[in-house]
Design an enzyme around this catalytic site. Structure first.
Site, PDB file in Angstrom:
ATOM      1  N   THR A 516       0.694  -1.556  -0.400  1.00 38.92           N
ATOM      2  CA  THR A 516       0.193  -0.122  -0.284  1.00 38.92           C
ATOM      3  C   THR A 516       0.652   1.276  -0.240  1.00 38.92           C
ATOM      4  O   THR A 516       0.656   2.076   0.864  1.00 38.92           O
ATOM      5  CB  THR A 516      -1.005   0.096   0.819  1.00 38.92           C
ATOM      6  OG1 THR A 516      -1.745  -1.444   0.885  1.00 38.92           O
ATOM      7  CG2 THR A 516      -1.932   0.993   0.589  1.00 38.92           C
ATOM      8  N   HIS A 517       1.611   1.538  -1.134  1.00 37.24           N
ATOM      9  CA  HIS A 517       3.154   2.744  -1.003  1.00 37.24           C
ATOM     10  C   HIS A 517       2.578   3.364  -2.312  1.00 37.24           C
ATOM     11  O   HIS A 517       2.909   3.303  -2.654  1.00 37.24           O
ATOM     12  CB  HIS A 517       4.162   1.762  -1.139  1.00 37.24           C
ATOM     13  CG  HIS A 517       4.296   0.790   0.044  1.00 37.24           C
ATOM     14  ND1 HIS A 517       6.119   0.211   0.339  1.00 37.24           N
ATOM     15  CD2 HIS A 517       4.353   0.288   1.436  1.00 37.24           C
ATOM     16  CE1 HIS A 517       6.111  -0.531   1.204  1.00 37.24           C
ATOM     17  NE2 HIS A 517       4.626  -0.621   1.766  1.00 37.24           N
ATOM     18  N   ASN A 518       1.134   3.715  -2.210  1.00 37.16           N
ATOM     19  CA  ASN A 518       0.873   4.535  -3.238  1.00 37.16           C
ATOM     20  C   ASN A 518       1.123   6.238  -3.180  1.00 37.16           C
ATOM     21  O   ASN A 518       0.970   6.180  -1.944  1.00 37.16           O
ATOM     22  CB  ASN A 518      -0.496   4.438  -3.379  1.00 37.16           C
ATOM     23  CG  ASN A 518      -1.373   2.980  -3.498  1.00 37.16           C
ATOM     24  OD1 ASN A 518      -1.102   2.489  -2.736  1.00 37.16           O
ATOM     25  ND2 ASN A 518      -1.367   2.056  -5.027  1.00 37.16           N
ATOM     26  N   ASN A 556       8.657   6.987  -6.113  1.00 38.41           N
ATOM     27  CA  ASN A 556       8.496   5.792  -4.922  1.00 38.41           C
ATOM     28  C   ASN A 556      10.211   5.458  -4.709  1.00 38.41           C
ATOM     29  O   ASN A 556      10.683   4.910  -5.797  1.00 38.41           O
ATOM     30  CB  ASN A 556       7.842   4.627  -5.111  1.00 38.41           C
ATOM     31  CG  ASN A 556       7.194   4.636  -4.200  1.00 38.41           C
ATOM     32  OD1 ASN A 556       7.399   4.817  -3.316  1.00 38.41           O
ATOM     33  ND2 ASN A 556       5.901   4.262  -3.654  1.00 38.41           N
TER      34      ASN A 556
END
Length: 590
Positions: A516-518, A556
């Protein structure tokens, strides 16, 4: 006719990590603060043993995730595709209710590196002109390591971080990450205990010349009292962590680290089941006058406020800015506009190693149990990126985040259902380990967010739309990392193994879970032409609106995002308290 609440100094939209941090820091400064949470209330007492020990409820049915019907977005690969709405969470899982995703996270608490913060500068200095993809949109974070380090340090003390420091004030220490930026202090607590997979991975990686260290963890290895006076209990390695609330007060979350202290402030209040649908602007569109939300009875409510802090999950922050007309929407055709720009996710991959004669006891583990190394990362001295024509890297690790039996890894040839599957589950539970990668993801002109022209929520507002696919750079990186993982696998000598990595013709698949690294969509920067918010997370266009969260990342990095989100929240709050409330206006001149 909308209900009108009493005015507050600051309204906080979302009561997860960033919302809790902003609320307590502003309340401590004497501001009247009100938080609005879309979901219901929940406290640590709601998750007393044995309630969270329910794999079907939490891991399969996603009990503390947001419901897709309440938080859906639409997804497509390119502008030529038709986006369709998410009906079941797959590759990511946004949180719900008070605490948000900070309640179900795995609790790996690792910093980005100094190079991660200045990636465009690194790329310009390291790669030949036009060596990288033409549509790549790298940007530096508009903050320095020196500015951020005190806030990393403080947030890690808030969480009770466990681990081994690798660089304290420039001194490289054994047992930590030698490539991390210099810390002002060691980590607050010792590292978690190693499990069998950790010790095996550490030995193999060291033999191959890498520099493994324990996963930096927000699962407390010992009892800890944080700067807000909150007491955190030592982890008991129960095996129910990633996707679960903590039943032992051991995993850092807004509930265990902030909220009880925050609620003692008489100038703080919060409303649950309050879904914010827009930020309301004054006629000149230069300042906000508050927010509008719907309460649990479906009534429209206006909350007047002098400062608006958007602290929802990344998707919702971007969507609220688009719905409210804050900033110019991004246009991928022209490359102009800023809100929706630079959406990024990440990829992962792994090899699963099977051993008939080893038992890894996966039921005895914490969320962040594991060993990793960061040798493969953008940094001075790492030359393979230039050699093979990619930018980026990965933390390569062997982690044991959960011990749940459903979903046990099974060797090739095991039936997918029926008696054969059940026998495989029984025979192989506890007899496998993983060697995994968590990668960087660059931002590109064609990966972005906007408002969907077709699908709407229950209030009639457009859903957020994500346009995203893997690019050649990330696929080349995956293939490079696959070779490293398979070399480690060979050193570990399993009886058999399976592998799962992206191929050069792979496309983004929404179905299997990744993380859940959006991030991105309303990124921070020095230039209002390429960023929606400045270095203090303040909107360039509406100076009393701040967008706090993963939306601020220009791309990211391979580290989990929570440490950076927590530190940025503290950095922004310090500036608001120290300067903005005394002299409201733009904190950075465009």
């Amino acid at each position: 006719m909308a209900i009108i609440n009493d005015e507050v100094d600051a309204v906080v939209v979302g009561l997860g990590w960033s919302g809790s941090i902003m609320s307590i820091e502003l309340a401590r400064a004497g501001l009247k603060v009100r938080a609005l949470e879309r979901g219901s209330d929940q406290t640590s007492k709601d998750f007393a043993y044995p309630m969270p020990a329910d794999q079907y409820g939490y891991d399969v049915r996603n009990k503390i995730f947001a419901k897709p019907k309440d938080a859906a977005m639409t997804v497509r690969h390119t502008v030529d595709d038709t986006a369709l709405p998410t009906r079941k969470w797959g590759s990511f899982g946004p949180g719900s209710n008070v605490g948000g995703a900070g309640l179900h996270w795995t609790a790996v608490l690792i910093r980005p590196t100094p190079t991660d913060l200045k990636l465009k500068t690194y790329a310009d200095e390291t790669y030949a002109p036009r060596q990288l993809q033409e549509d790549m949109q790298l940007q530096d974070f508009p903050v320095t390591w020196e500015e951020m380090e005190p806030h990393f340090d403080y947030f890690e003390k808030v969480c009770g971080q466990s681990g081994n420091a690798g660089n304290v004030k420039g001194e490289i220490l054994p047992g930590g990450d030698p490539f991390e930026g210099p810390r002002s202090n060691p980590m607050p607590l010792p590292a978690l205990e190693d499990t069998l997979n950790c010790s095996m991975f550490k030995e193999a990686a060291t033999k191959l010349g890498y520099h493994p260290f324990p996963n930096p963890s927000a699962n407390a290895s010992q009892a800890w009292t944080n700067p807000y006076g909150q007491q955190i209990a030592p982890c008991n390695y129960c095996g129910f962590c990633s996707k679960y609330p903590c039943l032992n007060y051991s995993k850092a979350s807004p509930q265990t680290t902030i909220l009880d202290a925050l609620k003692r402030h008489p100038n703080f209040s919060y409303r649950t089941n309050a879904e914010v649908v827009r930020v309301d602007l004054h006629d000149d569109k230069k300042t906000a006058r508050g927010v509008t939300y719907y309460n649990e009875n479906g009534e429209e409510v206006f909350q007047p406020a002098k400062i608006v802090l958007l602290c929802s999950f990344q998707f919702q922050n971007v969507r609220l800015m688009l719905l409210s007309g804050i900033g110019t929407p991004y246009d991928p055709m022209t490359g102009e506009g800023v809100v929706g720009r630079n959406y990024a996710f990440l990829s992962n991959g792994n090899a699963t190693l099977f051993y008939k004669d080893k038992n890894f006891n996966p039921f005895a583990t914490a969320g962040a149990t594991g060993q990793m190394f960061n040798d493969i990362s953008p940094r001075p001295g790492f030359e393979d990126g230039v050699k093979y024509g990619f930018i980026g890297g990965a933390k390569i690790h062997s982690s044991q985040a959960t011990g749940n039996p459903i979903g046990t890894s099974l060797p090739k040839g095991t039936p997918n259902w029926g008696a054969g599957w059940k026998k495989g589950m029984k025979d192989w539970y506890g007899h496998s380990m993983k060697v995994s990668i968590t990668t960087t993801c660059m931002s590109y002109r064609g990966n972005y967010m906007d408002l969907d022209p077709t699908y709407r929520d229950k209030y009639g507002n457009p859903l957020a739309r994500i346009t995203f696919d893997w690019k050649e750079n990330e696929l080349k990186l995956q293939q490079y990392l696959r070779d490293i993982v398979l070399n480690i696998t060979k050193e570990l000598q399993p009886d058999s193994f399976t592998e799962s990595f992206l191929k050069m013709d792979s496309h983004y698949d929404l179905r299997p879970y990744v993380s859940t690294h959006n991030v991105g969509g309303a990124v921070m920067g020095d230039d209002p032409k390429t960023s929606a918010i400045n270095k203090y997370l303040q909107s360039w266009d509406v100076h009393n609106v701040f967008a706090v969260g993963g939306n601020a990342f220009p791309q990211n990095f391979q580290a989990n995002p929570t440490d950076m989100i927590g530190a940025l929240s503290l950095f922004s709050a310090e500036k608001i308290v120290g300067e903005y409330i005394k002299n409201p206006g733009a904190l950075v001149q465009a």
